[in-house]
Design an enzyme around this catalytic site. Structure first.
Site, PDB file in Angstrom:
ATOM      1  N   LYS A   1       6.918  -4.455  -1.959  1.00  0.00           N
ATOM      2  CA  LYS A   1       6.550  -5.714  -2.595  1.00  0.00           C
ATOM      3  C   LYS A   1       6.919  -5.667  -4.066  1.00  0.00           C
ATOM      4  O   LYS A   1       7.061  -4.601  -4.687  1.00  0.00           O
ATOM      5  CB  LYS A   1       5.055  -6.006  -2.433  1.00  0.00           C
TER       6      LYS A   1
ATOM      7  N   ASP B   1      -3.737  -3.325  -2.014  1.00  0.00           N
ATOM      8  CA  ASP B   1      -2.412  -3.834  -1.653  1.00  0.00           C
ATOM      9  C   ASP B   1      -2.114  -3.745  -0.164  1.00  0.00           C
ATOM     10  O   ASP B   1      -1.112  -4.283   0.302  1.00  0.00           O
ATOM     11  CB  ASP B   1      -1.318  -3.057  -2.402  1.00  0.00           C
TER      12      ASP B   1
END
Length: 297
Positions: free
Chosen positions: A10, A137
């Site tokens: 990401k 996350d």
């Protein structure tokens, strides 16, 4: 029998950070975009839980039960009353300790792979709940695409993306500790009134339109000053990418990987070549987003 899951890296196109909370975490408005750098996690029945790893910087990956992949297997097994007797093999392609959620990706990938291997048929909400317990996350690594993360980043709202965004990532010569970056953020913010973190409407609109110029004008990372304070050389990498024609440059998450948005694939290739030639980074990678989340392959 074995199950393999592919899971993406990401980039944080916005990372708004609030003041430290009583629990030690920080409130976030974290706009995630999954990009096409992937780890693959293969889960095979075994006599006991063990972790192996191959790929770039695999030697930096813990192979004990502190590894998020191992913790994910243990968490799912505990929920369903079984033992986590599996071999977890991680093929790394996401930079290690690079602010791109490689460890979180491995946790999400292992969770999905164990669910498939064991036939536990956990619901999406169950899996996301376990992900949130593993780390801030990890839920996004499961879902991919683009999302706004609030709370400490684990509460996700899916975002519309109207096109493909082309990125170059520059890997630094050494790592940065995420807790250390947050501590430096707190130190730099002493005596400062830190506002509540909110998502930028301009940024969300740029994502929805698929407009790289508008996105470049709106990206932000509140952790960047802290990362640069601890690792001043990153400023040279950011400057080299901008000079090479990147639309914008920022530290990815807590760093030390730096991210450069380009207008198209060809422009990204030129930025990558210039960054590599600049001598300000260890290596470079190109990737586009959004990319799908954890997927059984």
């Amino acid at each position: 029998m074995s199950v393999t899951v592919r899971v993406p890296a990401k980039v944080n196109v916005q990372l708004a950070v609030g003041a430290a909370r009583p629990d030690g975490f920080h409130g976030l408005a974290n706009v995630f975009l999954a990009v096409g750098l992937h780890d693959e996690i293969t889960v095979t029945p075994a006599g006991e839980l063990r972790v192996t790893c191959e790929g770039p910087d695999a030697g930096q990956v813990p192979l004990d039960r502190t590894n998020l992949a191992a913790r994910a297997a243990e968490a799912l097994a505990a929920r369903y009353g079984r033992t986590p007797d599996v071999h977890l093999h991680i093929v790394k392609d996401i930079p290690v300790a690079g602010g791109m959620a490689g460890g979180s990706a491995d946790g999400a990938g292992a969770l999905l792979a164990c669910d498939a291997l064991w036939g536990t048929n956990a619901s999406r909400d169950e899996l996301l709940g376990i992900c949130a317990e593993l780390g801030s996350d990890v839920p996004f690594s499961l879902v991919g695409g683009a999302a706004l993360g609030t709370g400490r980043g684990e509460k996700l709202t899916a975002l519309e993306v109207g096109g493909t965004f082309h990125w170059v990532f520059a890997m630094a010569e050494r790592g940065l500790s995420t807790p250390a970056v947050f501590r430096e953020f707190d130190r730099l913010g002493e005596g400062v009134d830190i506002p509540e973190p909110v998502a930028s409407q301009e940024l969300l609109g740029a994502l929805a339109k698929g407009d790289p110029d508008a996105l470049a004008a709106a990206v932000s990372n509140d952790l960047q000053p802290a990362a640069l304070s601890l690792f001043p050389e990153l400023a040279d990498t950011l400057a080299a990418g901008r000079a090479a024609g990147a639309l914008t440059a920022l530290v990815s998450g807590s760093g030390p990987t730096t991210a450069f948005l380009a207008r198209d694939r060809e422009s990204a290739s030129k930025v990558a070549e210039a960054l590599l030639a600049s001598g300000t980074c260890r290596s470079v990678r190109q990737a586009s987003g959004p990319a799908p989340g954890a997927t059984v392959i």
